[in-house]
Design an enzyme around this catalytic site. Sequence first.
Site, PDB file in Angstrom:
ATOM      1  N   LYS A  22       0.814  -1.217   0.000  1.00 24.83           N
ATOM      2  CA  LYS A  22       0.000   0.000   0.000  1.00 24.83           C
ATOM      3  C   LYS A  22       0.847   1.265   0.000  1.00 24.83           C
ATOM      4  O   LYS A  22       2.049   1.250   0.246  1.00 24.83           O
ATOM      5  CB  LYS A  22      -0.988  -0.038   1.163  1.00 24.83           C
ATOM      6  CG  LYS A  22      -2.121  -1.024   0.879  1.00 24.83           C
ATOM      7  CD  LYS A  22      -3.257  -0.955   1.865  1.00 24.83           C
ATOM      8  CE  LYS A  22      -4.402  -1.872   1.396  1.00 24.83           C
ATOM      9  NZ  LYS A  22      -5.508  -1.924   2.358  1.00 24.83           N
ATOM     10  N   ARG A  32      -3.280 -10.050   4.895  1.00 30.37           N
ATOM     11  CA  ARG A  32      -3.658 -10.203   3.484  1.00 30.37           C
ATOM     12  C   ARG A  32      -2.526  -9.657   2.627  1.00 30.37           C
ATOM     13  O   ARG A  32      -2.196  -8.468   2.728  1.00 30.37           O
ATOM     14  CB  ARG A  32      -4.962  -9.449   3.221  1.00 30.37           C
ATOM     15  CG  ARG A  32      -5.476  -9.513   1.789  1.00 30.37           C
ATOM     16  CD  ARG A  32      -6.740  -8.652   1.676  1.00 30.37           C
ATOM     17  NE  ARG A  32      -7.339  -8.720   0.342  1.00 30.37           N
ATOM     18  CZ  ARG A  32      -6.973  -7.962  -0.688  1.00 30.37           C
ATOM     19  NH1 ARG A  32      -5.984  -7.088  -0.554  1.00 30.37           N
ATOM     20  NH2 ARG A  32      -7.581  -8.082  -1.862  1.00 30.37           N
TER      21      ARG A  32
END
Length: 296
Positions: free
Chosen positions: A225, A265
């Site tokens: 991210k 994840r």
Amino acid sequence: MSKQTGRRHLAGLTAWDRCAVMGVVNVTPDSFSDGGRWFDTTAAIKHGLDLVAEGADLVDVGGESTRPGATRVDEEEELRRVVPVVRGLASEGVTISVDTMRASVAEQALAAGAALVNDVSGGLADPRMIPVVADAGAPFVVMHWRGLLEGGNVRGAYDDVVTEVVDELHARVEAVLEGGIAPDRIVVDPGLGFSKDAEHDLVLLAHLDRLLDLGHPLLVAASRKRFLGRVLAGPEGSPPPARERDAATAAVSALAAHAGAWAVRVHEVRATADAVRVARAIEGARAADEGAEGAR
């Protein structure tokens, strides 16, 4: 709340004795990190099987990008992308999470063999989602969400990000419970990168204990991210491309596992699978040493 409480058994799924690893299969042409690489059904199924071989405990299949500015795919196309991949992986015995904001996709994916529904809107995007999941008796991931990321990082202002995210997640969990989903089938997710800047994401990761205090297993989805890119770039540099953030992702995975997360994840599984196993071994060594100390 102890780490073991944070990793309590989620009804309907395997009980792992460590932080689980959720591998990502994006059946999309426009995901922020790997869009288009697994867009073909056959390629997506193979990729899912490869992730399991590399150490993934379950695989998250999604057919719609949630990156900032992404245009929503229509329902028919999302079904076409997701359901055959879920069916193919389920036939190979893979534990599957379906990543969708649509009740119809969740319903058909569960019928095709998915075991878990991962809705980044926490049931807010589609009013039918909670009844569908409740009727199926499936586990449900409730993510902190402040709307679709259209036009950039929408509604990302916080006075106290940890308190506000915890309070908003608590309210959403209460609504999910009222909708009929059992408490032992709810997972919470702080929604890193969703209406949050890098500083917000880092502060949330520093206070995972506050999220665990909600009383439900915790999913941490930090993989590749933007905040990791900002950290790696430093104050003056340019963020590295998403696929060059996997070592940083594994570092977050180890920290999340140590803090007591139920699962992480990730896009690249092998390094994170190693990281969570090392975290578990250190945790076990500490417990054994403390037990020996108490026996002296």
